[in-house]
Design an enzyme around this catalytic site. Structure first.
Site: not given
Ligand code: MN
Length: 233
Positions: A107, A210, A212
């Site tokens: 990001c 993303h 994560e």
């Protein structure tokens, strides 16, 4: 084999005067066999040099916008930056690159690497790049909301063996002009560059989505963390 130590750049909560970390960054790295370590917000080049020497891989995390002056632009009213973090990450970047150690940007991380290598950003997609594609999703954030096309022969396409990928999306900025040393590896349905890698560097990847947030539910996100951590072994 020795577990690689993976440095994470710190998330900053300015309202609470706190540093913090999303568990997904740490879980993704741990699951891949690495040891995640959150770094201090220290822009001293001597600190950066020592960290670059000690750690085996470097994850540039999400967060505030990169200061537009860094790519020769005026700050848009929708842009919110925190220059202390830009300075810390630039110092780290300068120390890491000559050592050729693996780098992953997520990001803000992909945006920062593009800027540090001479590219520019859209400061606000809603006003500068209107599109029917949803780039700023509501929770839950592990849910895919748009597709990216994986370009043939790029490391991510080769890793996954697929030409298409469904991704989550939580960003209001994106790459505008791509830095000369970066090559695109994933492009969204509306034409934004959402994945990049370096032409010559051993492992330097950036993604706009993303992993994560989705490493617990999505095997592809885990594969990406594994590729990164394996490169640091
Ligand atoms: Mn997106």
């Amino acid at each position: 084999m020795k577990k690689p130590m993976i440095a994470l750049t710190p998330l900053v909560d300015r309202e609470r005067h706190s540093f913090w970390m999303l568990p997904g960054y740490m879980d993704g790295i741990r699951e891949a066999g690495g040891i995640p370590v959150m770094l201090p917000l220290d822009e001293d080049p001597a600190t950066a040099a020592r960290l670059a020497e000690v750690c085996d891989g470097f994850l540039f995390t999400g967060g505030d916008d990169v200061e537009p002056a860094r790519y020769g632009a005026q700050t848009d009213p929708h842009t919110s930056c925190y220059s202390a973090r830009d300075r810390m990450e630039e110092a780290l970047w300068q120390a890491v690159l000559p050592r050729r150690k693996p780098v992953l940007g997520i990001c803000r991380g992909i945006q920062l690497m593009n800027v540090l290598l001479g590219g520019t950003l859209y400061q606000d997609l809603e006003t500068q790049y209107p599109s029917p594609v949803c780039h700023h999703q509501q929770p839950p954030y592990d849910r895919p909301v748009h597709s990216v096309r994986l370009l043939h022969g790029t490391p991510l396409q080769e890793l996954l063996g697929d030409d298409q990928l469904r991704v989550n999306s939580y960003h209001h900025q994106a790459i505008h002009s791509l830095a000369p040393d970066l090559l695109p590896m994933a492009v969204s349905e509306d034409g934004l560059i959402e994945g990049v890698y370096h032409r010559r560097y051993p492992f330097l990847w950036g993604v706009q989505w993303h992993p994560e947030y989705s490493c617990h539910t999505d095997p592809v996100s885990r594969k990406m963390f594994r590729a990164f951590v394996a490169a640091a072994m």
